[in-house]
Design a protein around this motif. Structure first.
Motif, PDB file in Angstrom:
ATOM      1  N   MET A  32     -53.351 -45.308  16.401  1.00 41.94           N
ATOM      2  CA  MET A  32     -52.704 -46.203  15.448  1.00 41.94           C
ATOM      3  C   MET A  32     -51.239 -45.791  15.280  1.00 41.94           C
ATOM      4  N   SER A  33     -50.336 -46.733  15.408  1.00 40.53           N
ATOM      5  CA  SER A  33     -48.909 -46.438  15.288  1.00 40.53           C
ATOM      6  C   SER A  33     -48.335 -47.165  14.077  1.00 40.53           C
ATOM      7  N   TYR A  34     -47.362 -46.513  13.431  1.00 37.69           N
ATOM      8  CA  TYR A  34     -46.856 -47.029  12.170  1.00 37.69           C
ATOM      9  C   TYR A  34     -45.331 -47.028  12.145  1.00 37.69           C
ATOM     10  N   VAL A  35     -44.791 -48.020  11.467  1.00 37.18           N
ATOM     11  CA  VAL A  35     -43.350 -48.150  11.281  1.00 37.18           C
ATOM     12  C   VAL A  35     -43.082 -48.082   9.787  1.00 37.18           C
ATOM     13  N   ILE A  36     -42.170 -47.185   9.395  1.00 36.70           N
ATOM     14  CA  ILE A  36     -41.944 -46.908   7.977  1.00 36.70           C
ATOM     15  C   ILE A  36     -40.485 -47.176   7.620  1.00 36.70           C
ATOM     16  N   HIS A  37     -40.270 -48.113   6.721  1.00 40.79           N
ATOM     17  CA  HIS A  37     -38.918 -48.364   6.224  1.00 40.79           C
ATOM     18  C   HIS A  37     -38.469 -47.229   5.303  1.00 40.79           C
ATOM     19  N   GLY A  38     -37.170 -46.965   5.323  1.00 42.58           N
ATOM     20  CA  GLY A  38     -36.594 -45.987   4.402  1.00 42.58           C
ATOM     21  C   GLY A  38     -37.234 -44.628   4.510  1.00 42.58           C
ATOM     22  N   ALA A  39     -37.494 -44.197   5.726  1.00 44.78           N
ATOM     23  CA  ALA A  39     -38.291 -42.987   5.926  1.00 44.78           C
ATOM     24  C   ALA A  39     -37.571 -41.700   5.562  1.00 44.78           C
ATOM     25  N   THR A  40     -36.287 -41.776   5.241  1.00 41.05           N
ATOM     26  CA  THR A  40     -35.590 -40.598   4.720  1.00 41.05           C
ATOM     27  C   THR A  40     -35.398 -40.699   3.212  1.00 41.05           C
ATOM     28  N   GLY A  41     -35.925 -41.733   2.595  1.00 41.86           N
ATOM     29  CA  GLY A  41     -35.720 -41.957   1.173  1.00 41.86           C
ATOM     30  C   GLY A  41     -36.931 -41.585   0.335  1.00 41.86           C
ATOM     31  N   ALA A  42     -36.820 -41.850  -0.965  1.00 52.44           N
ATOM     32  CA  ALA A  42     -37.824 -41.396  -1.917  1.00 52.44           C
ATOM     33  C   ALA A  42     -39.190 -42.021  -1.676  1.00 52.44           C
ATOM     34  N   GLN A  43     -39.240 -43.307  -1.324  1.00 53.99           N
ATOM     35  CA  GLN A  43     -40.531 -43.954  -1.116  1.00 53.99           C
ATOM     36  C   GLN A  43     -41.059 -43.761   0.303  1.00 53.99           C
ATOM     37  N   PRO A  73     -48.689 -41.636  15.379  1.00 52.66           N
ATOM     38  CA  PRO A  73     -47.336 -41.924  15.860  1.00 52.66           C
ATOM     39  C   PRO A  73     -46.561 -42.705  14.794  1.00 52.66           C
ATOM     40  N   VAL A  74     -45.421 -42.184  14.399  1.00 54.33           N
ATOM     41  CA  VAL A  74     -44.635 -42.784  13.324  1.00 54.33           C
ATOM     42  C   VAL A  74     -43.227 -43.085  13.829  1.00 54.33           C
ATOM     43  N   THR A  75     -42.771 -44.305  13.584  1.00 58.80           N
ATOM     44  CA  THR A  75     -41.376 -44.661  13.808  1.00 58.80           C
ATOM     45  C   THR A  75     -40.708 -44.771  12.444  1.00 58.80           C
ATOM     46  N   ALA A  76     -39.714 -43.948  12.224  1.00 58.29           N
ATOM     47  CA  ALA A  76     -39.010 -43.884  10.953  1.00 58.29           C
ATOM     48  C   ALA A  76     -37.763 -44.753  11.030  1.00 58.29           C
ATOM     49  N   LEU A  77     -37.746 -45.820  10.261  1.00 56.89           N
ATOM     50  CA  LEU A  77     -36.586 -46.704  10.245  1.00 56.89           C
ATOM     51  C   LEU A  77     -35.569 -46.210   9.227  1.00 56.89           C
ATOM     52  N   THR A  78     -34.323 -46.078   9.661  1.00 59.96           N
ATOM     53  CA  THR A  78     -33.255 -45.635   8.781  1.00 59.96           C
ATOM     54  C   THR A  78     -31.981 -46.399   9.128  1.00 59.96           C
ATOM     55  N   ARG A  79     -30.984 -46.248   8.278  1.00 57.23           N
ATOM     56  CA  ARG A  79     -29.673 -46.818   8.579  1.00 57.23           C
ATOM     57  C   ARG A  79     -28.803 -45.820   9.336  1.00 57.23           C
ATOM     58  N   ASN A  80     -29.285 -44.597   9.466  1.00 62.17           N
ATOM     59  CA  ASN A  80     -28.509 -43.522  10.080  1.00 62.17           C
ATOM     60  C   ASN A  80     -29.198 -43.055  11.357  1.00 62.17           C
ATOM     61  N   ALA A  81     -28.586 -43.359  12.491  1.00 57.37           N
ATOM     62  CA  ALA A  81     -29.187 -43.000  13.772  1.00 57.37           C
ATOM     63  C   ALA A  81     -29.312 -41.494  13.950  1.00 57.37           C
ATOM     64  N   GLY A  82     -28.527 -40.721  13.217  1.00 52.28           N
ATOM     65  CA  GLY A  82     -28.581 -39.270  13.351  1.00 52.28           C
ATOM     66  C   GLY A  82     -29.567 -38.595  12.435  1.00 52.28           C
ATOM     67  N   ALA A  83     -30.339 -39.370  11.669  1.00 51.84           N
ATOM     68  CA  ALA A  83     -31.299 -38.787  10.736  1.00 51.84           C
ATOM     69  C   ALA A  83     -32.423 -38.078  11.489  1.00 51.84           C
ATOM     70  N   VAL A  84     -33.008 -37.086  10.828  1.00 49.42           N
ATOM     71  CA  VAL A  84     -34.138 -36.349  11.393  1.00 49.42           C
ATOM     72  C   VAL A  84     -35.314 -36.485  10.433  1.00 49.42           C
ATOM     73  N   VAL A  85     -36.450 -36.937  10.951  1.00 45.60           N
ATOM     74  CA  VAL A  85     -37.675 -37.064  10.162  1.00 45.60           C
ATOM     75  C   VAL A  85     -38.759 -36.295  10.900  1.00 45.60           C
ATOM     76  N   ALA A  86     -39.253 -35.240  10.289  1.00 46.12           N
ATOM     77  CA  ALA A  86     -40.231 -34.368  10.944  1.00 46.12           C
ATOM     78  C   ALA A  86     -41.450 -35.159  11.406  1.00 46.12           C
ATOM     79  N   GLY A  87     -41.803 -34.975  12.661  1.00 51.01           N
ATOM     80  CA  GLY A  87     -42.997 -35.595  13.213  1.00 51.01           C
ATOM     81  C   GLY A  87     -42.865 -37.065  13.538  1.00 51.01           C
ATOM     82  N   ALA A  88     -41.649 -37.610  13.424  1.00 52.78           N
ATOM     83  CA  ALA A  88     -41.465 -39.044  13.634  1.00 52.78           C
ATOM     84  C   ALA A  88     -40.340 -39.317  14.624  1.00 52.78           C
ATOM     85  N   ARG A  89     -40.433 -40.454  15.263  1.00 55.74           N
ATOM     86  CA  ARG A  89     -39.342 -40.977  16.077  1.00 55.74           C
ATOM     87  C   ARG A  89     -38.430 -41.774  15.151  1.00 55.74           C
ATOM     88  N   VAL A  90     -37.147 -41.475  15.166  1.00 53.35           N
ATOM     89  CA  VAL A  90     -36.192 -42.155  14.289  1.00 53.35           C
ATOM     90  C   VAL A  90     -35.563 -43.326  15.028  1.00 53.35           C
TER      91      VAL A  90
END
Length: 280
Positions: free
Chosen positions: A1-12, A26-43
């Protein structure tokens, strides 16, 4: 199962991404910053103004968690329509949308309403999470500093005003549960039952801090003045306006029949449990 998460560097979004990554999803972390790092996720950097980019991010996902970023009313409504259009184009397996709290969903702003209505019309498997007030609001420096240093928890709600407070951690628990429960649809409210008053919050702070803490009800205008140096004048005025509006209701409590407790068997952290988990 793969998941896409909005605001993955934010509070929610961050606790949702962390919870899914922790179980190996498998997690895809959606952000406005291409340089963000989210542990265990593809940004993946996305622009909410670009429907095609959003649709590409959603396509093939088993689940998508959506919430709208803060912004002006026109921007939020444009973002809402773009998200709905992208979801319709990509057709992910499941969508969970958070209203991001504040008022009962019946009084949500047009952007939130647009997403809810769009999901209803889409035919996609979805659920809507409706929190009320976040416990993390109590960690704003003017609030938590008063409790720590002066023994006074100041907030713009009357002493006896009950609120179904909820933490971002509890919202994340509900999101993860709903992503895996396509049988649960419609509106689910997340928050404490029974609802909690200001003096009860002060008791939790006292227990965690180890000294007496009393509750002091502020006027919304006075609270806005405290927040202005931190948030800016316009944003602080918007917060004050929210609490003016909430003051027209007898409480800000969730409905028992559509609570996460009743629908999902989830029980949100008490204020003291939250303080222990979030503050340490």
């Amino acid at each position: 199962m793969s998941y896409v998460i909005h605001g993955a560097t934010g509070a929610q979004g961050a606790p949702v991404a962390a919870a899914l990554a922790a179980v190996g999803a498998p997690v895809t972390a959606l952000t406005r910053n291409a340089g963000a790092v989210v542990a265990g996720a593809r940004v993946r950097a996305v622009d909410l103004r670009a429907t095609d980019t959003l649709a590409d991010a959603y396509r093939g996902a088993d689940g998508v968690f959506v919430h709208l970023p803060l912004g002006g009313p026109e921007d939020r409504l444009r973002h809402a329509h773009n998200v709905v259009a992208a979801l319709n184009a990509a057709r992910p397996g499941r969508v969970v949308f958070s209203t991001s709290g504040g008022t009962p969903v019946e009084f949500a702003d047009p952007a939130v309403t647009a997403v809810i209505d769009g999901l209803r019309r889409s035919g996609l498997s979805h659920a809507v999470i409706a929190p009320r007030l976040f416990l993390e609001n109590l960690l704003l420096p003017p609030v938590v500093t008063g409790a720590r240093e002066q023994g006074v928890l100041r907030y713009p709600l009357p002493d006896g005003y009950p609120v179904s407070w909820v933490s971002h951690l509890d919202v994340a628990d509900a999101v993860v549960a709903l992503l895996g429960r396509p049988d649960v649809t419609g509106l689910i409210e997340v928050g404490l039952r029974p609802a909690v008053t200001g003096p009860e919050l002060a008791e939790a702070f006292a227990a965690r801090l180890g000294h007496a803490v009393t509750y002091e009800a502020l006027t919304p205008a006075a609270f806005g003045d405290l927040l202005a140096p931190l948030l800016g004048t316009d944003a602080a005025a918007g917060v004050a306006g929210l609490y003016d509006f909430l003051g027209t209701f007898p409480d800000n409590a969730i409905a028992p029949e559509r609570s996460a407790q009743a629908v999902l068997g989830l029980h949100p952290r008490t204020p003291l449990q939250w303080l222990t988990d979030a503050v340490g």
